[in-house]
Write a protein that holds these residues in place. Structure first.
Motif, PDB file in Angstrom:
ATOM      1  N   THR A  69      -8.172  -5.485   9.462  1.00 52.75           N
ATOM      2  CA  THR A  69      -7.929  -4.415   8.511  1.00 52.75           C
ATOM      3  C   THR A  69      -8.848  -3.234   8.788  1.00 52.75           C
ATOM      4  O   THR A  69      -9.901  -3.385   9.402  1.00 52.75           O
ATOM      5  CB  THR A  69      -8.103  -4.934   7.061  1.00 52.75           C
ATOM      6  OG1 THR A  69      -7.666  -3.947   6.142  1.00 52.75           O
ATOM      7  CG2 THR A  69      -9.520  -5.334   6.773  1.00 52.75           C
ATOM      8  N   LYS A  71      -9.391   1.264   7.298  1.00 53.85           N
ATOM      9  CA  LYS A  71      -8.951   2.320   6.371  1.00 53.85           C
ATOM     10  C   LYS A  71      -8.854   3.652   7.092  1.00 53.85           C
ATOM     11  O   LYS A  71      -9.611   3.936   8.009  1.00 53.85           O
ATOM     12  CB  LYS A  71      -9.940   2.476   5.218  1.00 53.85           C
ATOM     13  CG  LYS A  71      -9.904   1.375   4.209  1.00 53.85           C
ATOM     14  CD  LYS A  71     -10.848   1.687   3.062  1.00 53.85           C
ATOM     15  CE  LYS A  71     -10.870   0.543   2.062  1.00 53.85           C
ATOM     16  NZ  LYS A  71     -11.787   0.814   0.957  1.00 53.85           N
ATOM     17  N   ASP A  75      -6.280   4.819   2.822  1.00 58.28           N
ATOM     18  CA  ASP A  75      -5.133   3.941   3.052  1.00 58.28           C
ATOM     19  C   ASP A  75      -5.591   2.712   3.841  1.00 58.28           C
ATOM     20  O   ASP A  75      -6.108   2.852   4.948  1.00 58.28           O
ATOM     21  CB  ASP A  75      -4.060   4.709   3.840  1.00 58.28           C
ATOM     22  CG  ASP A  75      -2.826   3.881   4.135  1.00 58.28           C
ATOM     23  OD1 ASP A  75      -2.461   3.021   3.321  1.00 58.28           O
ATOM     24  OD2 ASP A  75      -2.222   4.102   5.211  1.00 58.28           O
ATOM     25  N   ARG A  77      -5.014  -0.352   6.134  1.00 56.85           N
ATOM     26  CA  ARG A  77      -4.031  -0.737   7.149  1.00 56.85           C
ATOM     27  C   ARG A  77      -4.378  -2.124   7.665  1.00 56.85           C
ATOM     28  O   ARG A  77      -5.529  -2.391   7.998  1.00 56.85           O
ATOM     29  CB  ARG A  77      -4.028   0.278   8.281  1.00 56.85           C
ATOM     30  CG  ARG A  77      -3.651   1.663   7.757  1.00 56.85           C
ATOM     31  CD  ARG A  77      -3.780   2.728   8.780  1.00 56.85           C
ATOM     32  NE  ARG A  77      -3.519   4.020   8.147  1.00 56.85           N
ATOM     33  CZ  ARG A  77      -3.376   5.139   8.806  1.00 56.85           C
ATOM     34  NH1 ARG A  77      -3.484   5.155  10.117  1.00 56.85           N
ATOM     35  NH2 ARG A  77      -3.142   6.264   8.161  1.00 56.85           N
ATOM     36  N   THR A  78      -3.373  -2.977   7.725  1.00 59.91           N
ATOM     37  CA  THR A  78      -3.585  -4.372   8.084  1.00 59.91           C
ATOM     38  C   THR A  78      -2.641  -4.773   9.198  1.00 59.91           C
ATOM     39  O   THR A  78      -1.481  -4.338   9.220  1.00 59.91           O
ATOM     40  CB  THR A  78      -3.343  -5.278   6.860  1.00 59.91           C
ATOM     41  OG1 THR A  78      -4.197  -4.845   5.800  1.00 59.91           O
ATOM     42  CG2 THR A  78      -3.623  -6.726   7.167  1.00 59.91           C
ATOM     43  N   LEU A  99      -4.023   0.854  14.877  1.00 60.95           N
ATOM     44  CA  LEU A  99      -3.971   1.022  13.423  1.00 60.95           C
ATOM     45  C   LEU A  99      -4.330   2.440  12.987  1.00 60.95           C
ATOM     46  O   LEU A  99      -4.128   2.798  11.829  1.00 60.95           O
ATOM     47  CB  LEU A  99      -4.917   0.028  12.736  1.00 60.95           C
ATOM     48  CG  LEU A  99      -4.470  -1.417  12.682  1.00 60.95           C
ATOM     49  CD1 LEU A  99      -5.555  -2.289  12.054  1.00 60.95           C
ATOM     50  CD2 LEU A  99      -3.166  -1.568  11.931  1.00 60.95           C
ATOM     51  N   TRP A 132       3.540  -5.581   7.980  1.00 57.67           N
ATOM     52  CA  TRP A 132       2.337  -5.712   8.797  1.00 57.67           C
ATOM     53  C   TRP A 132       2.729  -5.727  10.267  1.00 57.67           C
ATOM     54  O   TRP A 132       3.584  -6.527  10.668  1.00 57.67           O
ATOM     55  CB  TRP A 132       1.629  -7.021   8.520  1.00 57.67           C
ATOM     56  CG  TRP A 132       0.816  -7.090   7.275  1.00 57.67           C
ATOM     57  CD1 TRP A 132       0.812  -6.207   6.233  1.00 57.67           C
ATOM     58  CD2 TRP A 132      -0.099  -8.130   6.937  1.00 57.67           C
ATOM     59  NE1 TRP A 132      -0.057  -6.637   5.263  1.00 57.67           N
ATOM     60  CE2 TRP A 132      -0.630  -7.817   5.672  1.00 57.67           C
ATOM     61  CE3 TRP A 132      -0.514  -9.283   7.574  1.00 57.67           C
ATOM     62  CZ2 TRP A 132      -1.561  -8.613   5.033  1.00 57.67           C
ATOM     63  CZ3 TRP A 132      -1.441 -10.081   6.939  1.00 57.67           C
ATOM     64  CH2 TRP A 132      -1.964  -9.755   5.679  1.00 57.67           C
TER      65      TRP A 132
END
Length: 182
Positions: A69, A71, A75, A77-78, A99, A132
């Motif tokens: 993960t 950010k 936001d 994001r994973t 990502l 994902w």
């Protein structure tokens, strides 16, 4: 069906009790229940090194799925990353760029368990939350057969490497895994 080391699997469709519900549902929806094998193991031997030693496996037949993960502008994001046990996921290089985050890191254990609906030590790319991205190292996809989690610790999936490409959200990524230097 499939045999690796001392493990002999049967079709996952025949043993839904050995799968986390999200994994069972995903394999059914993808029509992969008869092409993916499942085998029951001792849950205390679910971690990669223990599985390898107890069942006579080589590290290049074990595929780990880790949740990452980061950010960007608030936001979160994973993504999931699937790499062979002979490698480590290139988290703060390749995954960070994919990502589009400043820093990527492993998702905290309890959060990963809650988000995936799977047990830690059994997380697999089958049945992850929709949306994902799933980055699969090309070595995994090129393997004849790999062992990965089933969503629970008391079993493992035996999966032909080429099946990973049929999972929605999967991107086969060259050099996702960096070889571990010994």
């Amino acid at each position: 069906m499939y045999t690796l080391g001392s493990l002999t699997a049967t079709p996952a469709s025949e043993h839904p009790d050995l799968l986390a519900p999200t994994v069972r549902d995903a394999l059914l929806a993808l029509g992969l229940g008869d092409r993916v094998g499942v085998v029951e193991i001792d849950p205390d031997l679910s971690d990669t090194a223990a599985t390898q030693g107890a069942y006579g496996l080589t590290a290049d037949t074990l595929a780990n799925c880790v949740i990452v993960t980061g950010k960007r502008e608030g936001d979160v994001r994973t993504a999931a990353c699937v790499v062979l046990a002979t490698t480590r996921a290139n988290i703060n290089g390749l995954v960070q760029k994919k990502l589009d985050v400043r820093k990527a890191s492993f998702m905290e254990r309890s959060l990963a368990v809650d988000a995936t609906g799977m047990e830690f030590g059994g997380i697999t790319p089958f049945g992850l939350p929709s949306g994902w991205p799933i980055f699969v190292d090309e070595r995994v996809a090129q393997s004849a057969l790999v062992i990965t989690g089933s969503g629970i610790r008391r079993s493992k999936l035996l999966v032909p490497g080429d099946l990973f490409a049929s999972v929605p959200g999967v991107e086969i990524v060259p050099e996702l895994g960096r070889l571990i230097e010994v």
